[in-house]
Design a protein around this motif. Structure first.
Motif, mmCIF file in Angstrom:
data_model
loop_
_atom_site.group_PDB
_atom_site.id
_atom_site.type_symbol
_atom_site.label_atom_id
_atom_site.label_comp_id
_atom_site.label_asym_id
_atom_site.label_seq_id
_atom_site.Cartn_x
_atom_site.Cartn_y
_atom_site.Cartn_z
ATOM 1 N N SER A 1 0.856 3.816 4.212
ATOM 2 C CA SER A 1 1.528 2.791 3.357
ATOM 3 C C SER A 1 1.444 1.576 4.333
ATOM 4 O O SER A 1 1.820 1.924 5.589
ATOM 5 C CB SER A 1 2.724 3.163 2.633
ATOM 6 N N VAL A 2 1.610 0.476 3.693
ATOM 7 C CA VAL A 2 1.948 -0.996 4.288
ATOM 8 C C VAL A 2 2.933 -1.529 3.752
ATOM 9 O O VAL A 2 2.809 -1.713 2.461
ATOM 10 C CB VAL A 2 0.486 -1.567 4.849
ATOM 11 N N THR A 3 4.190 -1.916 4.484
ATOM 12 C CA THR A 3 4.971 -2.746 3.550
ATOM 13 C C THR A 3 4.482 -4.342 3.616
ATOM 14 O O THR A 3 4.186 -4.830 4.365
ATOM 15 C CB THR A 3 6.291 -2.859 4.556
ATOM 16 N N LEU A 4 4.449 -4.498 2.393
ATOM 17 C CA LEU A 4 3.974 -5.841 1.866
ATOM 18 C C LEU A 4 5.238 -7.008 1.933
ATOM 19 O O LEU A 4 4.959 -8.367 1.926
ATOM 20 C CB LEU A 4 3.219 -5.922 0.649
ATOM 21 N N GLY A 5 6.381 -6.741 1.435
ATOM 22 C CA GLY A 5 7.474 -7.545 1.106
ATOM 23 C C GLY A 5 8.727 -6.709 0.902
ATOM 24 O O GLY A 5 8.467 -5.424 0.667
ATOM 25 N N ARG A 6 9.591 -7.308 1.308
ATOM 26 C CA ARG A 6 11.039 -6.726 1.169
ATOM 27 C C ARG A 6 12.092 -7.181 0.074
ATOM 28 O O ARG A 6 13.088 -6.359 -0.359
ATOM 29 C CB ARG A 6 11.839 -6.998 2.694
ATOM 30 N N ASP A 7 12.020 -8.205 -0.305
ATOM 31 C CA ASP A 7 12.769 -8.743 -1.584
ATOM 32 C C ASP A 7 12.024 -9.067 -2.647
ATOM 33 O O ASP A 7 11.947 -10.422 -2.793
ATOM 34 C CB ASP A 7 13.708 -9.501 -0.985
ATOM 35 N N PRO A 8 11.483 -8.427 -3.554
ATOM 36 C CA PRO A 8 11.773 -6.944 -3.785
ATOM 37 C C PRO A 8 10.853 -6.138 -2.798
ATOM 38 O O PRO A 8 9.654 -6.813 -2.488
ATOM 39 C CB PRO A 8 11.472 -6.624 -5.341
ATOM 40 N N LEU A 9 10.985 -5.084 -2.614
ATOM 41 C CA LEU A 9 10.198 -4.038 -1.847
ATOM 42 C C LEU A 9 8.952 -3.651 -2.432
ATOM 43 O O LEU A 9 8.909 -3.527 -3.441
ATOM 44 C CB LEU A 9 10.992 -2.532 -1.277
ATOM 45 N N ARG A 10 7.784 -3.852 -1.680
ATOM 46 C CA ARG A 10 6.507 -3.999 -2.088
ATOM 47 C C ARG A 10 5.857 -3.041 -1.267
ATOM 48 O O ARG A 10 5.640 -3.692 0.029
ATOM 49 C CB ARG A 10 5.881 -5.025 -2.620
ATOM 50 N N LEU A 11 4.996 -2.011 -1.619
ATOM 51 C CA LEU A 11 4.140 -1.275 -0.478
ATOM 52 C C LEU A 11 2.971 -1.273 -0.924
ATOM 53 O O LEU A 11 2.724 -1.141 -2.145
ATOM 54 C CB LEU A 11 4.697 0.264 -0.003
ATOM 55 N N ALA A 12 1.657 -1.232 -0.184
ATOM 56 C CA ALA A 12 0.510 -0.847 -0.610
ATOM 57 C C ALA A 12 0.532 0.558 0.059
ATOM 58 O O ALA A 12 0.497 1.039 1.179
ATOM 59 C CB ALA A 12 -0.659 -1.890 0.268
ATOM 60 N N VAL A 13 -0.142 1.311 -0.867
ATOM 61 C CA VAL A 13 -0.161 2.938 -0.777
ATOM 62 C C VAL A 13 -1.441 3.280 -1.007
ATOM 63 O O VAL A 13 -2.157 2.647 -2.074
ATOM 64 C CB VAL A 13 1.056 3.665 -1.488
ATOM 65 N N THR A 14 -2.014 4.204 -0.593
ATOM 66 C CA THR A 14 -3.250 4.764 -0.994
ATOM 67 C C THR A 14 -3.104 5.683 -2.511
ATOM 68 O O THR A 14 -1.882 6.428 -2.573
ATOM 69 C CB THR A 14 -3.769 5.795 0.177
ATOM 70 N N ALA A 15 -4.407 5.386 -3.007
ATOM 71 C CA ALA A 15 -4.289 6.038 -4.530
ATOM 72 C C ALA A 15 -4.124 7.582 -4.165
ATOM 73 O O ALA A 15 -4.890 8.022 -3.196
ATOM 74 C CB ALA A 15 -5.190 5.576 -5.328
ATOM 75 N N SER A 16 -3.737 8.229 -5.169
ATOM 76 C CA SER A 16 -3.744 9.664 -5.180
ATOM 77 C C SER A 16 -5.223 10.456 -5.209
ATOM 78 O O SER A 16 -6.038 9.826 -6.104
ATOM 79 C CB SER A 16 -2.872 10.456 -6.440
ATOM 80 N N GLY A 17 -5.251 11.493 -4.512
ATOM 81 C CA GLY A 17 -6.681 12.321 -4.681
ATOM 82 C C GLY A 17 -7.917 11.737 -4.217
ATOM 83 O O GLY A 17 -8.988 12.213 -4.660
ATOM 84 N N LEU A 18 -7.516 10.790 -3.265
ATOM 85 C CA LEU A 18 -8.819 10.398 -2.650
ATOM 86 C C LEU A 18 -9.087 10.725 -1.074
ATOM 87 O O LEU A 18 -8.153 11.068 -0.440
ATOM 88 C CB LEU A 18 -8.761 8.871 -2.492
ATOM 89 N N ASP A 19 -10.325 10.843 -0.830
ATOM 90 C CA ASP A 19 -10.848 10.920 0.763
ATOM 91 C C ASP A 19 -10.337 9.883 1.465
ATOM 92 O O ASP A 19 -10.785 8.759 1.398
ATOM 93 C CB ASP A 19 -12.039 11.270 0.758
ATOM 94 N N LYS A 20 -9.334 10.115 2.581
ATOM 95 C CA LYS A 20 -8.843 9.085 3.171
ATOM 96 C C LYS A 20 -9.794 8.556 4.247
ATOM 97 O O LYS A 20 -9.629 7.431 4.636
ATOM 98 C CB LYS A 20 -7.459 9.390 3.909
ATOM 99 N N GLY A 21 -10.851 9.007 4.541
ATOM 100 C CA GLY A 21 -12.019 8.600 5.233
ATOM 101 C C GLY A 21 -12.853 7.647 4.780
ATOM 102 O O GLY A 21 -14.080 7.362 5.230
ATOM 103 N N GLU A 22 -12.980 7.606 3.396
ATOM 104 C CA GLU A 22 -13.714 6.725 2.511
ATOM 105 C C GLU A 22 -12.992 5.634 1.651
ATOM 106 O O GLU A 22 -13.589 5.394 0.551
ATOM 107 C CB GLU A 22 -14.746 7.669 1.764
#
Length: 184
Positions: free
Chosen positions: A9-30
Protein backbone atom coordinates in the motif's frame (compact mmCIF):
# COMPACT_ATOMS: atom_id res chain seq x y z
CA UNK A 1 5.93 -12.56 -2.20
CA UNK A 2 5.21 -16.06 -3.41
CA UNK A 3 2.22 -16.33 -5.71
CA UNK A 4 -0.60 -14.11 -4.56
CA UNK A 5 0.62 -13.93 -0.95
CA UNK A 6 1.25 -10.50 0.51
CA UNK A 7 0.23 -6.99 -0.42
CA UNK A 8 1.45 -3.41 -0.75
CA UNK A 9 0.00 0.00 0.00
CA UNK A 10 0.96 3.62 -0.58
CA UNK A 11 -0.69 6.49 1.24
CA UNK A 12 -2.14 8.97 -1.26
CA UNK A 13 -3.80 11.46 1.08
CA UNK A 14 -4.57 11.99 4.74
CA UNK A 15 -7.73 14.12 4.87
CA UNK A 16 -9.57 11.99 4.03
CA UNK A 17 -7.22 9.02 4.31
CA UNK A 18 -6.74 7.32 0.95
CA UNK A 19 -4.40 4.48 0.07
CA UNK A 20 -3.47 2.74 -3.16
CA UNK A 21 -3.54 -0.99 -2.34
CA UNK A 22 -2.89 -4.07 -4.40
CA UNK A 23 -6.03 -5.88 -5.52
CA UNK A 24 -6.89 -9.24 -4.03
CA UNK A 25 -5.67 -12.54 -5.43
CA UNK A 26 -3.02 -11.27 -7.83
CA UNK A 27 0.57 -12.32 -8.42
CA UNK A 28 2.57 -9.41 -6.97
CA UNK A 29 5.39 -10.03 -9.42
CA UNK A 30 3.15 -9.15 -12.35
CA UNK A 31 1.20 -6.10 -11.16
CA UNK A 32 -0.05 -3.47 -13.58
CA UNK A 33 -1.74 -0.12 -12.97
CA UNK A 34 -5.14 -1.81 -13.26
CA UNK A 35 -4.25 -4.00 -10.26
CA UNK A 36 -4.27 -1.07 -7.83
CA UNK A 37 -7.37 -0.14 -5.84
CA UNK A 38 -8.00 3.12 -3.96
CA UNK A 39 -9.29 2.50 -0.42
CA UNK A 40 -10.55 4.62 2.46
CA UNK A 41 -9.65 4.60 6.16
CA UNK A 42 -11.53 1.31 6.64
CA UNK A 43 -9.83 -0.40 3.69
CA UNK A 44 -12.98 -0.27 1.56
CA UNK A 45 -12.66 0.42 -2.17
CA UNK A 46 -13.48 3.98 -3.22
CA UNK A 47 -15.01 4.27 -6.69
CA UNK A 48 -14.35 7.35 -8.77
CA UNK A 49 -11.02 8.41 -7.26
CA UNK A 50 -8.74 6.53 -9.63
CA UNK A 51 -7.47 2.99 -9.39
CA UNK A 52 -9.41 -0.02 -10.54
CA UNK A 53 -12.72 -1.30 -9.29
CA UNK A 54 -11.25 -4.67 -8.39
CA UNK A 55 -11.63 -6.00 -4.86
CA UNK A 56 -8.88 -4.63 -2.58
CA UNK A 57 -6.65 -6.98 -0.65
CA UNK A 58 -8.34 -8.54 2.36
CA UNK A 59 -5.74 -6.83 4.58
CA UNK A 60 -6.41 -3.31 3.21
CA UNK A 61 -8.12 -2.32 6.47
CA UNK A 62 -4.99 -3.08 8.48
CA UNK A 63 -2.87 -1.17 5.97
CA UNK A 64 -5.19 1.82 6.47
CA UNK A 65 -4.96 1.58 10.26
CA UNK A 66 -1.16 1.40 10.12
CA UNK A 67 -1.06 4.49 7.88
CA UNK A 68 -3.45 6.38 10.17
CA UNK A 69 -1.69 5.50 13.43
CA UNK A 70 1.95 5.71 12.33
CA UNK A 71 1.82 8.30 9.56
CA UNK A 72 3.41 5.77 7.20
CA UNK A 73 3.65 6.61 3.53
CA UNK A 74 3.75 2.94 2.53
CA UNK A 75 3.38 -0.53 4.02
CA UNK A 76 4.28 -4.03 2.88
CA UNK A 77 2.84 -7.31 4.14
CA UNK A 78 4.51 -10.67 3.50
CA UNK A 79 4.10 -14.20 4.80
CA UNK A 80 7.72 -14.52 5.90
CA UNK A 81 8.71 -17.77 7.61
CA UNK A 82 10.90 -15.98 10.16
CA UNK A 83 7.99 -13.76 11.23
CA UNK A 84 5.60 -16.72 11.52
CA UNK A 85 8.13 -18.66 13.60
CA UNK A 86 9.03 -15.65 15.78
CA UNK A 87 5.38 -14.84 16.46
CA UNK A 88 4.82 -18.44 17.54
CA UNK A 89 8.00 -18.47 19.68
CA UNK A 90 7.34 -15.08 21.35
CA UNK A 91 3.60 -14.30 21.32
CA UNK A 92 4.13 -11.40 23.74
CA UNK A 93 6.53 -9.62 21.38
CA UNK A 94 9.99 -10.24 19.96
CA UNK A 95 12.72 -8.62 22.04
CA UNK A 96 15.84 -7.54 20.15
CA UNK A 97 19.01 -5.99 21.52
CA UNK A 98 22.73 -5.67 20.87
CA UNK A 99 22.45 -6.16 17.11
CA UNK A 100 24.09 -3.87 14.56
CA UNK A 101 21.15 -4.04 12.15
CA UNK A 102 18.92 -2.28 14.70
CA UNK A 103 20.54 0.93 13.45
CA UNK A 104 18.66 0.46 10.17
CA UNK A 105 15.39 0.66 12.14
CA UNK A 106 16.44 3.87 13.88
CA UNK A 107 17.80 2.32 17.07
CA UNK A 108 21.18 2.03 18.74
CA UNK A 109 23.12 -1.15 18.09
CA UNK A 110 23.84 -1.61 21.79
CA UNK A 111 22.24 -0.59 25.07
CA UNK A 112 18.69 -0.42 23.77
CA UNK A 113 15.91 -3.00 24.02
CA UNK A 114 13.54 -3.06 21.04
CA UNK A 115 10.29 -5.05 20.94
CA UNK A 116 8.51 -6.00 17.73
CA UNK A 117 4.84 -6.38 18.70
CA UNK A 118 2.94 -9.58 17.98
CA UNK A 119 -0.85 -9.64 17.66
CA UNK A 120 -3.10 -12.70 17.30
CA UNK A 121 -4.23 -13.61 13.81
CA UNK A 122 -7.79 -13.14 12.64
CA UNK A 123 -9.85 -12.28 9.60
CA UNK A 124 -11.50 -9.10 10.94
CA UNK A 125 -9.18 -6.22 10.06
CA UNK A 126 -10.87 -3.92 12.60
CA UNK A 127 -10.01 -6.37 15.38
CA UNK A 128 -6.44 -6.69 14.09
CA UNK A 129 -6.20 -2.90 13.78
CA UNK A 130 -7.38 -2.45 17.36
CA UNK A 131 -4.82 -5.01 18.57
CA UNK A 132 -2.11 -3.25 16.57
CA UNK A 133 -3.04 0.14 18.00
CA UNK A 134 -2.94 -1.22 21.56
CA UNK A 135 0.52 -2.72 20.92
CA UNK A 136 2.00 0.15 18.93
CA UNK A 137 4.40 2.20 20.99
CA UNK A 138 4.44 5.85 20.08
CA UNK A 139 7.95 7.27 20.42
CA UNK A 140 8.86 8.80 23.78
CA UNK A 141 12.12 9.86 25.37
CA UNK A 142 12.75 6.31 26.60
CA UNK A 143 11.04 4.12 23.99
CA UNK A 144 11.34 4.32 20.22
CA UNK A 145 8.93 2.85 17.73
CA UNK A 146 9.58 -0.18 15.59
CA UNK A 147 8.26 0.07 12.01
CA UNK A 148 7.02 -3.52 12.00
CA UNK A 149 4.21 -5.72 13.29
CA UNK A 150 3.99 -9.50 13.41
CA UNK A 151 0.59 -11.13 13.01
CA UNK A 152 0.95 -14.51 14.73
CA UNK A 153 0.87 -17.54 12.45
CA UNK A 154 0.39 -15.24 9.47
CA UNK A 155 3.25 -12.87 8.63
CA UNK A 156 4.69 -9.41 9.03
CA UNK A 157 3.83 -5.83 8.16
CA UNK A 158 6.55 -3.22 7.81
CA UNK A 159 6.17 0.44 6.91
CA UNK A 160 8.10 3.56 6.13
CA UNK A 161 7.93 7.01 4.58
CA UNK A 162 7.74 5.42 1.10
CA UNK A 163 7.88 1.96 -0.50
CA UNK A 164 11.65 1.95 -0.60
CA UNK A 165 11.94 2.59 3.13
CA UNK A 166 9.13 0.11 3.88
CA UNK A 167 11.01 -2.57 1.92
CA UNK A 168 14.21 -1.68 3.75
CA UNK A 169 12.45 -1.99 7.12
CA UNK A 170 10.92 -5.30 6.05
CA UNK A 171 14.23 -6.77 4.94
CA UNK A 172 16.04 -5.61 8.09
CA UNK A 173 13.29 -6.88 10.38
CA UNK A 174 13.19 -10.26 8.69
CA UNK A 175 16.97 -10.61 9.03
CA UNK A 176 16.79 -9.57 12.70
CA UNK A 177 14.08 -12.17 13.29
CA UNK A 178 16.24 -14.85 11.68
CA UNK A 179 19.09 -13.91 14.03
CA UNK A 180 16.78 -13.96 17.07
CA UNK A 181 15.47 -17.39 16.10
CA UNK A 182 18.99 -18.75 15.61
CA UNK A 183 19.85 -17.59 19.15
CA UNK A 184 16.78 -19.20 20.75
Amino acid sequence: MPGTAGNLSVTLGRDPLRLAVTASGLDKGELTASDIVIVDDAGEGVVGEGGSEQRPSAEAGLHARIAAVTGAGAAIHVHALAAVRAGHQWPGGVVLHDLEMLKGLGHRAHGERVVIPVVPNGQDMRVLGDAFERQYVRPTASVAEVPALIVADHGIYAWGADLRQARWHLELTEALLQIALSRA
